[in-house]
Design a protein around this motif. Sequence first.
Motif, PDB file in Angstrom:
ATOM      1  N   GLN A 196       0.507  -1.412   0.182  1.00  0.00           N
ATOM      2  CA  GLN A 196      -0.079   0.157  -0.495  1.00  0.00           C
ATOM      3  C   GLN A 196       0.820   1.084  -0.161  1.00  0.00           C
ATOM      4  OE1 GLN A 196      -3.854  -0.101  -0.098  1.00  0.00           O
ATOM      5  NE2 GLN A 196      -3.075  -1.629  -0.654  1.00  0.00           N
ATOM      6  N   THR A 197       1.937   1.081  -0.504  1.00  0.00           N
ATOM      7  CA  THR A 197       2.659   2.675  -0.409  1.00  0.00           C
ATOM      8  C   THR A 197       3.537   1.987  -1.383  1.00  0.00           C
ATOM      9  OG1 THR A 197       4.693   3.844   1.525  1.00  0.00           O
ATOM     10  CG2 THR A 197       4.561   0.718   1.565  1.00  0.00           C
ATOM     11  N   ASN A 198       4.591   3.156  -1.531  1.00  0.00           N
ATOM     12  CA  ASN A 198       5.658   3.091  -2.546  1.00  0.00           C
ATOM     13  C   ASN A 198       7.284   3.687  -1.895  1.00  0.00           C
ATOM     14  OD1 ASN A 198       5.939   5.480  -1.308  1.00  0.00           O
ATOM     15  ND2 ASN A 198       7.121   6.509  -3.415  1.00  0.00           N
ATOM     16  N   ARG A 199       7.171   2.791  -0.476  1.00  0.00           N
ATOM     17  CA  ARG A 199       8.079   2.745   0.860  1.00  0.00           C
ATOM     18  C   ARG A 199       8.678   1.508   1.014  1.00  0.00           C
ATOM     19  NH1 ARG A 199      11.083   7.040   2.004  1.00  0.00           N
ATOM     20  NH2 ARG A 199       9.649   8.711   0.709  1.00  0.00           N
ATOM     21  N   PHE A 200       9.937   0.432   0.684  1.00  0.00           N
ATOM     22  CA  PHE A 200       9.570  -1.528   0.890  1.00  0.00           C
ATOM     23  C   PHE A 200      10.907  -1.240   1.518  1.00  0.00           C
ATOM     24  CE2 PHE A 200       7.242  -0.790  -2.675  1.00  0.00           C
ATOM     25  CZ  PHE A 200       6.516  -1.639  -2.596  1.00  0.00           C
ATOM     26  N   LYS A 201      11.178  -1.806   2.916  1.00  0.00           N
ATOM     27  CA  LYS A 201      12.255  -3.124   3.800  1.00  0.00           C
ATOM     28  C   LYS A 201      12.472  -3.868   3.532  1.00  0.00           C
ATOM     29  CE  LYS A 201      11.613   0.486   6.738  1.00  0.00           C
ATOM     30  NZ  LYS A 201      12.652   1.865   7.208  1.00  0.00           N
ATOM     31  N   ALA A 202      14.381  -3.651   2.849  1.00  0.00           N
ATOM     32  CA  ALA A 202      14.178  -4.968   3.228  1.00  0.00           C
ATOM     33  C   ALA A 202      14.299  -5.979   3.823  1.00  0.00           C
ATOM     34  CB  ALA A 202      16.257  -4.584   3.122  1.00  0.00           C
ATOM     35  N   THR A 203      14.534  -7.398   3.133  1.00  0.00           N
ATOM     36  CA  THR A 203      14.081  -8.379   3.620  1.00  0.00           C
ATOM     37  C   THR A 203      15.913  -8.892   4.238  1.00  0.00           C
ATOM     38  OG1 THR A 203      15.076  -9.819   1.865  1.00  0.00           O
ATOM     39  CG2 THR A 203      12.629  -9.641   1.797  1.00  0.00           C
ATOM     40  N   THR A 204      16.400  -8.406   5.012  1.00  0.00           N
ATOM     41  CA  THR A 204      16.949  -8.870   5.719  1.00  0.00           C
ATOM     42  C   THR A 204      17.016  -9.586   7.230  1.00  0.00           C
ATOM     43  OG1 THR A 204      17.698  -6.625   7.118  1.00  0.00           O
ATOM     44  CG2 THR A 204      18.806  -7.609   5.216  1.00  0.00           C
ATOM     45  N   GLY A 205      15.467  -8.706   7.491  1.00  0.00           N
ATOM     46  CA  GLY A 205      15.534  -9.553   9.153  1.00  0.00           C
ATOM     47  C   GLY A 205      14.753 -10.413   9.023  1.00  0.00           C
ATOM     48  N   THR A 206      13.804 -10.536   8.180  1.00  0.00           N
ATOM     49  CA  THR A 206      13.301 -12.474   7.310  1.00  0.00           C
ATOM     50  C   THR A 206      14.147 -13.334   7.284  1.00  0.00           C
ATOM     51  OG1 THR A 206      11.513 -10.742   7.095  1.00  0.00           O
ATOM     52  CG2 THR A 206      11.500 -13.540   5.896  1.00  0.00           C
ATOM     53  N   GLY A 207      15.153 -12.744   6.249  1.00  0.00           N
ATOM     54  CA  GLY A 207      16.170 -13.182   5.876  1.00  0.00           C
ATOM     55  C   GLY A 207      17.234 -13.732   6.997  1.00  0.00           C
ATOM     56  N   PHE A 208      17.760 -13.639   8.393  1.00  0.00           N
ATOM     57  CA  PHE A 208      18.453 -13.858   8.898  1.00  0.00           C
ATOM     58  C   PHE A 208      17.525 -15.022  10.073  1.00  0.00           C
ATOM     59  CE2 PHE A 208      18.593 -11.995  13.815  1.00  0.00           C
ATOM     60  CZ  PHE A 208      19.592 -12.996  14.518  1.00  0.00           C
ATOM     61  N   LYS A 209      16.176 -14.337   9.981  1.00  0.00           N
ATOM     62  CA  LYS A 209      15.682 -14.913  10.982  1.00  0.00           C
ATOM     63  C   LYS A 209      15.734 -16.634  10.435  1.00  0.00           C
ATOM     64  CE  LYS A 209      12.976 -11.058  13.239  1.00  0.00           C
ATOM     65  NZ  LYS A 209      11.945 -10.839  12.810  1.00  0.00           N
ATOM     66  N   VAL A 210      15.075 -16.758   9.205  1.00  0.00           N
ATOM     67  CA  VAL A 210      14.839 -18.480   8.925  1.00  0.00           C
ATOM     68  C   VAL A 210      15.969 -18.919   9.281  1.00  0.00           C
ATOM     69  CG1 VAL A 210      14.166 -19.166   6.057  1.00  0.00           C
ATOM     70  CG2 VAL A 210      12.804 -17.359   7.069  1.00  0.00           C
ATOM     71  N   LEU A 211      17.461 -18.692   8.577  1.00  0.00           N
ATOM     72  CA  LEU A 211      18.463 -18.782   7.856  1.00  0.00           C
ATOM     73  C   LEU A 211      19.243 -19.481  10.023  1.00  0.00           C
ATOM     74  CD1 LEU A 211      21.059 -19.976   6.232  1.00  0.00           C
ATOM     75  CD2 LEU A 211      22.030 -17.419   7.144  1.00  0.00           C
ATOM     76  N   LEU A 212      19.244 -18.111  10.499  1.00  0.00           N
ATOM     77  CA  LEU A 212      19.568 -18.789  12.328  1.00  0.00           C
ATOM     78  C   LEU A 212      18.152 -20.378  12.312  1.00  0.00           C
ATOM     79  CD1 LEU A 212      21.026 -18.989  14.651  1.00  0.00           C
ATOM     80  CD2 LEU A 212      19.048 -16.591  15.312  1.00  0.00           C
ATOM     81  N   GLY A 213      16.815 -19.959  12.395  1.00  0.00           N
ATOM     82  CA  GLY A 213      16.452 -21.168  12.675  1.00  0.00           C
ATOM     83  C   GLY A 213      16.408 -22.217  12.010  1.00  0.00           C
ATOM     84  N   PHE A 214      16.534 -22.073  10.188  1.00  0.00           N
ATOM     85  CA  PHE A 214      17.261 -23.844   9.776  1.00  0.00           C
ATOM     86  C   PHE A 214      18.481 -23.503  10.663  1.00  0.00           C
ATOM     87  CE2 PHE A 214      19.243 -26.099   6.308  1.00  0.00           C
ATOM     88  CZ  PHE A 214      18.792 -27.059   6.114  1.00  0.00           C
TER      89      PHE A 214
END
Length: 599
Positions: A196-214
């Motif tokens: 709903q916006t033209n501003r997007f955050k990087a997926t670094t947080g999600t990527g880190f959590k997924v990698l750490l969990g795995f």
Amino acid sequence: MELSVNNKKRGNKAGAGCLTVFGGIFFIVGVGIFLFGLASIYSSLQANDWQPVDATITRVEQVISRGDDSTTYGVNGAFQYQYEGQTYISSQLNFYTGTDNIGSYQQDFYYRLKQAKENNRTVTAYVNPDNPSEAVIDKEIRWGMLGFHSIFLIVFGGIGLGIMLAGRFAKKKLVKQNELQQLYPDEPWNWKEEWQTNRFKATTGTGFKVLLGFAIFWNLIAIPASVMAMIEYFKTFEHQILIVLLFPLVGIGLLIAAFVAFMRHKKYGQSELVLQQTPIAIGGINRGAINVPNDEALSQTFGQPIAAVVTLSCQRKITTGSGKSRSTKTKIIWQDDRRVTSSTIGHNTSSYSFEFKVPEDLPQSDDSNPNNRVEWVLQIERKQPGIDLKLDFTLPGFVVAHRVALAESETDLFGSSFSERSFEGGSGGQVSPDGWRNLGIEDSVTSQGNRYYFSAFRHLSFAVGMILFGLIFASVGVGISLFGDAPIMFFIVFGGLGTLIFVLGLRQLTYRSELTVRAGQLQLSSGHLQLSTPRVIHRDDIQSITSHSNMSVGNKQVFHITAMLKDGSKVILAKNLLMRSDVESFIEKIKYEIGMTAR
């Protein structure tokens, strides 16, 4: 459209419900097994006040259960004892039933009882004074078994709880998405709250959590399995058991990767991508900027512009199989890239402007089928000392009628509110005519013309990775076939596939080529250990010179440059090149030098 939306709603609701049920099963299994283990500990604690008596072993046997992957042990038997003048017989030797291979407890316990029986010695048993018919020989807590049962709690219970929470989150997200679908039935790029916006955050947080969990999940399984395997090895000295040690090594690598991802998130996690207009318009021109706050590299370059690579990709993620055989493959459908330079905005914030002309007839963003998703991803990369700048942004990509095929000079009234200040000072969408120099080409002028040499070892990490992977695969096949009882098919599959990957890695590592360009002709030599005899191609025989890609390294397409001849044949002029814009720059240079185009 309404029918498909309603079908998608029902499918998503069913999916969220299935997640909750599936997670609940995992959670119940994990907690149940852990509670079963706690019951034995509770019994051991209750037995602290039991009375010691002398007991005679009347029967004892070692129970051995052999499976495909392991051998477990147990002890069955009976003993006789007297308490307050009355004789009793008990077959409960301890508070742990069944067989296991946690340490050498079962073998040691059996040996102890067997020796006592054969030598007619008594052993100490412990009697429940409130119920003298209840007695055991070993009332101690087996902490190894507690650790084993805890794995089920952490792995199964943790995964189950995570799946349940994910299902609950997905349900809430689905409700919001359904509301947006009702508001914008013909604008799917408005169906997600994050779009709903033209501003997007990087997926670094999600990527880190997924990698750490795995990484945690992998090590929770790999480390105990390796410990038990080493215990077994020192008993049998069967060398094939040592293969299990590869798994904790992989686990260490995953933890290192998770640490790097965490540091990258900590350093660059607040970065933001600002699109001139949302969504990415398929068939249109797309502009935007990536703002990196607290960019330490600015101080290291004393405010001078910094170069980075921005890549826009349309990719399809296909998930196949289930359980252990479940895998996800990413296929790049289309990709383009730009080398851009930074500008400084605000305090210590670097901004990278970009522009991409996206061709028509590409698929739109689609996650309706979780096993076959289409994603649009924009990535920025910048090599530097320490943690590299590497950020991914997942964006909506759709066909927007009023933005298709807008010329660069045309003004889009729908985007007039966007501040053009964000793009000042950046290189935007301009492709440098000297971009070919970034391909790692050794160029020189000889008596025969302009010489371009593509040396070997240009993609060292990728090639070495293939070689090591092939060696490991082949070694597993050969090792288990020689030292184990694996069937010949195991040797053929693992050994053959590993050897093939090893050879391909060697070819990738050692391939080199040389292209000499002069007015009216090309001269080409290529090979692995040595260059082939030069082949001369005349300009009049060339139909076109183009690039194409049939493979990728990580998330980057690898390009070959091909000359299509008028007789219908093809000649590869250069292989294994990265960056489409740099490759196109080199093609334009070749075509100019051979006289096919004019600057």
